[in-house]
Design an enzyme around this catalytic site. Structure first.
Site, PDB file in Angstrom:
ATOM      1  N   ALA A   1      79.869  14.199  41.893  1.00 52.60           N
ATOM      2  CA  ALA A   1      81.061  13.384  41.636  1.00 52.60           C
ATOM      3  C   ALA A   1      80.898  11.937  42.077  1.00 52.60           C
ATOM      4  O   ALA A   1      81.860  11.164  42.050  1.00 52.60           O
ATOM      5  CB  ALA A   1      82.265  14.005  42.341  1.00 52.60           C
TER       6      ALA A   1
ATOM      7  N   ARG B   1      59.493  30.044  43.509  1.00 51.64           N
ATOM      8  CA  ARG B   1      58.300  29.209  43.303  1.00 51.64           C
ATOM      9  C   ARG B   1      58.582  27.719  43.464  1.00 51.64           C
ATOM     10  O   ARG B   1      57.642  26.929  43.486  1.00 51.64           O
ATOM     11  CB  ARG B   1      57.701  29.484  41.911  1.00 51.64           C
ATOM     12  CG  ARG B   1      57.083  30.866  41.785  1.00 51.64           C
ATOM     13  CD  ARG B   1      56.184  30.975  40.565  1.00 51.64           C
ATOM     14  NE  ARG B   1      55.556  32.286  40.503  1.00 51.64           N
ATOM     15  CZ  ARG B   1      56.032  33.325  39.829  1.00 51.64           C
ATOM     16  NH1 ARG B   1      57.173  33.182  39.143  1.00 51.64           N
ATOM     17  NH2 ARG B   1      55.408  34.481  39.824  1.00 51.64           N
TER      18      ARG B   1
ATOM     19  N   HIS C   1      82.745  25.976  46.278  1.00 49.31           N
ATOM     20  CA  HIS C   1      81.493  25.224  46.256  1.00 49.31           C
ATOM     21  C   HIS C   1      80.273  26.117  46.442  1.00 49.31           C
ATOM     22  O   HIS C   1      79.198  25.824  45.908  1.00 49.31           O
ATOM     23  CB  HIS C   1      81.498  24.141  47.347  1.00 49.31           C
ATOM     24  CG  HIS C   1      82.240  22.900  46.969  1.00 49.31           C
ATOM     25  ND1 HIS C   1      83.611  22.825  46.980  1.00 49.31           N
ATOM     26  CD2 HIS C   1      81.792  21.694  46.545  1.00 49.31           C
ATOM     27  CE1 HIS C   1      83.978  21.612  46.593  1.00 49.31           C
ATOM     28  NE2 HIS C   1      82.896  20.904  46.329  1.00 49.31           N
TER      29      HIS C   1
ATOM     30  N   ASP D   1      85.023  18.123  53.055  1.00 50.53           N
ATOM     31  CA  ASP D   1      84.798  17.222  51.915  1.00 50.53           C
ATOM     32  C   ASP D   1      86.131  16.951  51.227  1.00 50.53           C
ATOM     33  O   ASP D   1      86.214  16.828  49.997  1.00 50.53           O
ATOM     34  CB  ASP D   1      83.785  17.818  50.936  1.00 50.53           C
ATOM     35  CG  ASP D   1      83.137  16.786  50.018  1.00 50.53           C
ATOM     36  OD1 ASP D   1      83.421  15.575  50.169  1.00 50.53           O
ATOM     37  OD2 ASP D   1      82.376  17.188  49.120  1.00 50.53           O
TER      38      ASP D   1
END
Length: 376
Positions: free
Chosen positions: A129, A213, A236, A257
């Site tokens: 954002a 990986r 989130h 947040d």
């Protein structure tokens, strides 16, 4: 003044009385006759706050104090005001307001300890954002902004050329540098930790993900981090991923947040210069539909962690003790004689009954700014 109940101390629970004299805890004394239906915990410490109550910290002026007042009503007694990526003059406007709020805190609000500078030293591939106004960080620029308001935490993308050296320089200044909004590899994350990187910003979000990986920046955090922040709004980060991080990172701590939408009804609000929509507790960009901060408060973060299966003692550490330790604060984050009188009183349902911040009793009657604007 005495507060009685089950008191969470560094050595475990004590049934008894906590007495605070002004801004500090005077004593904690055991008493088996004290009431058992009140839980007394350290006040919450939130190191990633953009706004609340219809107000965004990037507005400058008195915005930071207004934000601190609403978060105090949800148990946050200390916080960092967090910036957005923006033109330098907009960042400086926010820092001027934060500097005033740090110097003259609102007695009915959370204490603003300093600044979390989130951007503009980010990777344009992982903006989330954040607006596309990134730049390469320099020590000169950070020092100029630090002179306006003390920067305690700084988020950057460590893989950007020049940022490894900047991490070392800022760490030497006592600034906690975090990896965030980063497309860096696992090896680049490890190199950043070796250079002095202290943490990770909203773990899992805005960073290269984990696969077996290509472990990415998330893999570097899970394998090597002592500290990282996470947003436990259960939007989130999926609960399974959150449980994995709780097992891997010893002092994983919660942040909100939080945006201007926090404590407000559904509708449109500002996050920096961008419009966001709050709907059913979730905050997203109006244009792009990306998650854009949250409407989380720290009391709800505590309850969410307990709902995930954490003990109340463990959940409390992740909203109070660990963020204090991360910043090197020795006067808060736990309850003990001589420390700041920052505490919350909860009922058995973990709902707030009382908040005391630096000895000030916070009025919990108005958790929402009824007169705050919703954008139209």
């Amino acid at each position: 003044m005495n507060i009685s109940g089950r008191i969470l101390t560094p050595n475990g629970w004590i049934l008894g009385h906590l007495r605070h004299d002004g801004a500090h805890i005077a004593s904690i004394e055991a008493d088996p006759a004290a009431p058992t239906d009140q839980l007394i915990l350290p006040g919450f410490i939130d190191l990633h706050v953009h706004g609340a109550g219809g107000t965004d910290i990037m507005e400058g002026g008195d915005a930071a104090r207004r934000v601190a007042r609403l978060h105090a009503r949800h148990g946050t007694t200390s916080m960092l005001g967090t910036t957005m990526t923006a033109p330098p003059e907009h960042i400086e406007r926010a820092l001027l307001g934060l500097g005033r709020a740090i110097a003259t805190p609102a007695p009915d609000g959370a204490q603003i300890l300093g600044v979390h500078l989130e951007g503009p030293f980010l990777n344009c591939q992982r903006l989330g954002a954040q607006p596309p106004l990134v730049s390469i960080g320099t020590l000169e620029q950070v020092c100029r902004w630090n002179a306006i308001a003390a920067i305690k935490v700084l988020t950057l993308a460590p893989e950007i050329p020049g940022h490894l050296q900047l991490i070392a320089e800022l760490s030497a200044m006592g600034i906690r540098v975090q990896a965030g909004h980063s497309a860096g590899s696992y090896d680049e994350g490890v190199a950043a930790i070796e250079a002095g990187l202290a943490g990770f910003t909203h773990l899992f979000n805005g960073m290269s993900g984990f696969s077996h990986r290509a472990p990415g920046m998330v893999g570097a955090a899970l394998a090597h981090a002592e500290f990282a922040e996470v947003i436990p709004d259960l939007q989130h980060v999926q609960p399974g991923a959150l449980r994995a991080a709780l097992r891997a990172i010893p002092r994983l701590y919660a942040v909100t947040d939080a945006t201007a939408a926090t404590g407000m009804p559904d509708g449109e609000y500002l996050l920096g210069s961008q419009r966001v929509m709050k709907c059913m507790g979730c905050v997203r960009l109006v244009l792009g539909d990306s998650l854009a901060g949250s409407a989380l408060t720290m009391d709800q973060a505590l309850r969410n962690l307990v709902d995930l299966g954490l003990t109340l003692e463990d959940a409390s550490a992740r909203v109070s003790r660990y963020p204090a330790e991360y910043l090197g604060l020795q006067d808060r984050g736990i309850l003990a004689a001589g420390l700041r009188a920052d505490l919350v009183v909860l009922g058995p349902d973990l709902q707030l009954r009382r908040v005391i911040a630096g000895g000030h009793h916070i009025n919990l009657a108005h958790g929402v700014y009824q007169d705050a604007p919703v954008l139209t």
